[in-house]
Design an enzyme around this catalytic site. Structure first.
Site, PDB file in Angstrom:
ATOM      1  N   GLU A 165       1.046  -1.166  -0.066  1.00 18.95           N
ATOM      2  CA  GLU A 165       0.077  -0.153  -0.119  1.00 18.95           C
ATOM      3  C   GLU A 165       1.002   1.218   0.096  1.00 18.95           C
ATOM      4  O   GLU A 165       1.826   1.351   0.904  1.00 18.95           O
ATOM      5  CB  GLU A 165      -0.897   0.013   1.091  1.00 18.95           C
ATOM      6  CG  GLU A 165      -1.573   1.233   1.793  1.00 18.95           C
ATOM      7  CD  GLU A 165      -2.022   1.175   3.240  1.00 18.95           C
ATOM      8  OE1 GLU A 165      -1.542   0.307   3.810  1.00 18.95           O
ATOM      9  OE2 GLU A 165      -2.918   2.188   3.450  1.00 18.95           O
ATOM     10  N   ASP A 224      -3.117  -0.205  10.491  1.00 20.99           N
ATOM     11  CA  ASP A 224      -4.021   0.790  11.097  1.00 20.99           C
ATOM     12  C   ASP A 224      -5.276   0.630   9.987  1.00 20.99           C
ATOM     13  O   ASP A 224      -5.607  -0.439   9.466  1.00 20.99           O
ATOM     14  CB  ASP A 224      -3.698   2.298  10.869  1.00 20.99           C
ATOM     15  CG  ASP A 224      -3.417   2.509   9.248  1.00 20.99           C
ATOM     16  OD1 ASP A 224      -3.546   1.793   8.342  1.00 20.99           O
ATOM     17  OD2 ASP A 224      -2.774   3.585   8.996  1.00 20.99           O
ATOM     18  N   ASP A 273      -6.815   2.190   7.853  1.00 21.85           N
ATOM     19  CA  ASP A 273      -6.729   2.393   6.278  1.00 21.85           C
ATOM     20  C   ASP A 273      -6.030   1.067   5.672  1.00 21.85           C
ATOM     21  O   ASP A 273      -6.546   0.507   4.679  1.00 21.85           O
ATOM     22  CB  ASP A 273      -5.924   3.504   5.716  1.00 21.85           C
ATOM     23  CG  ASP A 273      -6.620   4.705   5.891  1.00 21.85           C
ATOM     24  OD1 ASP A 273      -7.801   4.681   6.212  1.00 21.85           O
ATOM     25  OD2 ASP A 273      -5.919   5.919   5.878  1.00 21.85           O
ATOM     26  N   ASP A 285      -0.455  -1.357   6.305  1.00 20.96           N
ATOM     27  CA  ASP A 285      -0.127  -0.587   7.606  1.00 20.96           C
ATOM     28  C   ASP A 285      -1.084  -1.426   8.738  1.00 20.96           C
ATOM     29  O   ASP A 285      -2.259  -1.727   8.252  1.00 20.96           O
ATOM     30  CB  ASP A 285      -0.402   0.851   7.585  1.00 20.96           C
ATOM     31  CG  ASP A 285       0.684   1.646   6.899  1.00 20.96           C
ATOM     32  OD1 ASP A 285       1.821   1.038   6.824  1.00 20.96           O
ATOM     33  OD2 ASP A 285       0.335   2.651   6.452  1.00 20.96           O
TER      34      ASP A 285
END
Ligand code: TSJ
Length: 643
Positions: A428, A503, A505, A501
């Protein structure tokens, strides 16, 4: 005579020991694995016994508790396991059930209800063999009886310990820590399975409680609607084509129960069960259902002139677009086939399911012309879209044939061309992609950076997928096509690794990609080629000490503890919390996340396809509420895919 009994008794005992010793020697053979999955399997095996009692019509409530220390209690209000003494072995029926391998089916065998028999068909004696200790309490015939085992050996034979007017069976056990990799039950996993069992057993009341932490968790399931409730649950965040699921139930040669409902979605979600076992790979029951569905809709459409003779038939794929269905059959002697032994093989099942569904569904369509019309309109537009997709695909094919190199421009390929050793990291963001490119071992690691908003395949028809600028690079890099054309033998990389990641997103992009693989490259997941990279969450550093990377909060706590044991306190070490892959330099990224020696890869499996799909529809559904809540709670949900 006396002597002969003695002899038999001993022989029996020896055989028992050998039986359960075999289980302890090769536990994987009996429960699949000794990972957390196998651990959960112990609970399912015990609960299965109570479900059988419910199916026989004698048990209304099952109560499962996870107690502090990971002790499991399963209690039911059935008749209680028979306590009478076998005249020959001088052992109670209850103790025999619990100590003799495969003995379960022998009791009540004549009554003919014993159709369950989990995936591995093992049962309570296996749980006994793999537990540090087990305690069985039976209320029956006016008394309370108890027996106790340690590692499969009887330490207390069945003894009457008091009076009781009630009936029921309670099993309390503590799994053997020298056999299982972990004793830590995952509440959500057990809860999901027990909910499923409750859906599959109309009217059965199941309660699960997790008492390990200060704030207990509890699930309470009872569905009078059975499979209809199941389908409503699966579709709760989807827009429906008709209000109530269609319900088919018939007990012919064996019980068949089906509920189905169409949504405005494009995917097909059919879950099949045999004796309450989730048959992920489908099989003859699914085959019968599909054939009947295709025939009933085509016949109806023809007879009502919705489809003209010259139009030909609608294809099964068109008729299943947007369907959510649950199929449950109970078969006496199920044959499980397939890679993961979750495919029903009994050939007689196809025709029986087919004729039941054909008959009931045709009648339903005749009686509900408006619903029939709505569904058929969708099928017809699915057929048109399929035609459009075919053209789009051919266009891509022709283009590919012209171009010599069809690899996406952003792909940094590896030098090896041997799929067995090659890996592609789908990364990403451009900056993380840059670090990955510099940090990788270019001999066998390829990098494909993705950026921008990813297409949600759950909300798009196949014709939108071909030529989509986000997905096309993924399709081309993997090189094996998509959908029905997907050919696993053509994959260019043995490992497809999603690196995002840790997180919200990152969770989002992981879910979108997994949804895509799940829908359009399913064999890739089934074959175990899809992985999730796990970047560290923390780095601990101190002068003169090698950096320590921690991948979870538990890791961090453990690291602090170990440091303290070495006389290093928390405030002496620097702690960095990584917010994203972009914060790591190429060397760090290699060291922590990409180096095969030491990196952590999570293999994505199909085993919990249902939970995954639940996740997918939850995340992809129109209703924003549950999605937001879900993402907040489960930034690291993906790990559950593996259990
Ligand atoms: F097997 C076991 F110990 F794991 C276990 C069995 C665990 C639990 C929680 C429940 C049970 C269980 C067994 N619940 N209910 C029964 N029922 C019988 O074993 C039973 C009772 C009566 C008769 C009969 O013919 O009278 C037959 C059976 C099989």
């Amino acid at each position: 005579m006396e002597e002969k009994f003695e002899h038999d008794y001993n022989a029996e005992q020896i055989q028992v020991l050998e039986g359960l010793e075999a289980v302890r020697k090769r536990p994987g053979m009996y429960i699949g694995s000794v990972s957390v999955r196998g651990l959960h399997h112990l609970v399912y095996e015990i609960v299965d016994n109570s479900v059988d009692e419910a199916l026989a019509g004698y048990c209304k409530n099952i109560h499962v508790k996870i107690e502090p220390g990971n002790i499991i209690t399963v209690e039911d209000d059935g008749r209680g396991i028979p306590v009478d003494i076998h005249p020959k072995t001088k052992i109670s029926a209850a103790e025999t059930v619990y100590t003799v391998l495969h003995a379960g089916g022998k009791f009540g065998g004549d009554s003919g209800y014993k159709v369950s028999g989990g995936l591995h068909g093992v049962g309570s004696s296996v749980v006994n063999a793999l537990s540090e200790w087990t305690e069985v309490t039976i209320q029956r015939d006016g008394g309370i009886y108890q027996m106790r085992f340690e590692k499969g050996k009887t330490v207390q034979s069945l003894t009457r310990i008091g009076d009781s007017e009630k009936t029921g069976t309670t099993v309390r056990f503590f799994a053997d820590g020298s056999i299982f990799e972990t004793l830590q039950y995952e509440y959500e996993v057990l809860e999901n399975r027990l909910r499923e069992v409750a859906f599959l057993t109309k009217g059965l009341h199941i309660v699960i409680e997790d008492l390990r932490e200060e704030t207990p968790k509890k699930g309470d399931f009872c569905y009078e609607g059975g499979l209809v409730s199941f389908v409503e649950y699966l579709n709760k965040n989807k827009e429906k084509l008709h209000q109530k699921p269609i319900y088919i139930e018939k007990e012919g040669e064996f019980p068949v129960e089906i509920a189905l409902q169409y949504t405005t979605n494009y995917s097909e979600n059919i879950y099949t069960f045999v004796n309450n076992v989730n048959t992920i790979e489908g099989g003859t029951h699914l085959e019968g259902f599909k054939r009947a569905l295709t025939k009933a809709f085509n016949d109806y459409a023809k007879s009502k002139n919705i489809l003209k003779e010259k139009d030909g038939n609608l294809l099964g794929d068109d008729i299943r677009e947007g369907i959510t269905a649950v199929i449950s059959v109970k078969v006496k002697d199920p044959q499980f086939e397939g890679q993961t032994k979750t495919k029903l093989g009994n050939s007689e099942v196809t025709g029986i399911v087919q004729s039941i569904v054909n008959e009931s569904l045709s009648a339903f369509l005749e009686e509900n012309p408006n619903i029939a019309k709505g569904i058929l309109e969708k099928c017809v537009s699915a057929a048109r879209a399929r035609e459009a997709a075919r053209k789009a695909r051919e266009l891509v094919r022709r283009k590919n044939a012209l171009e010599t190199t069809t690899l996406p421009g952003k792909l940094a390929d590896c030098s090896s061309k041997n799929p067995d050793e090659c890996e592609v990291y789908i990364v990403e963001g451009d900056s993380a992609g840059g670090s990955a490119k510099q940090g990788r071992d270019r001999r066998f690691q390829a990098i494909l950076p993705l950026w921008g908003k990813m297409l949600n395949v759950e909300k798009s028809r196949a014709d939108k997928i071909y030529g989509n600028d986000k997905l096309n690079p993924v399709i081309l890099a993997i090189g094996a096509g998509i959908g029905n054309d997907f050919d696993i033998t053509k994959i260019r990389y043995g490992k497809v690794i999603i690196m995002a990641d840790a997180d919200v997103d990152g969770a989002h992009i992981r879910t979108l990609l997994l949804t895509f693989f799940f829908r359009y490259m399913r064999p890739l997941i089934e074959n175990g080629n899809v992985y999730l990279a796990q970047p560290p969450l923390y780095k601990l550093s101190k002068k003169g000490m090698e950096d320590i990377y921690c991948y979870t909060d538990e890791d961090l706590a453990k690291a602090f503890k170990e440091l303290e044991e070495r006389g290093i306190s928390r405030d002496q070490v620097g702690i960095q919390r990584y917010k994203g892959l972009g914060e790591m330099n190429p060397e760090q990224l290699w060291e922590t996340t990409m180096n095969p020696e030491g990196r952590i890869l999570i293999k994505v499996t199909m085993n919990d396809a249902m939970a995954a799909d639940e996740t997918f529809s939850l995340l992809m559904g129109d209703d924003v509420g549950p999605r937001k809540k879900f993402i907040e709670e489960n930034a690291k949900y993906v790990r559950n895919l593996d259990v």
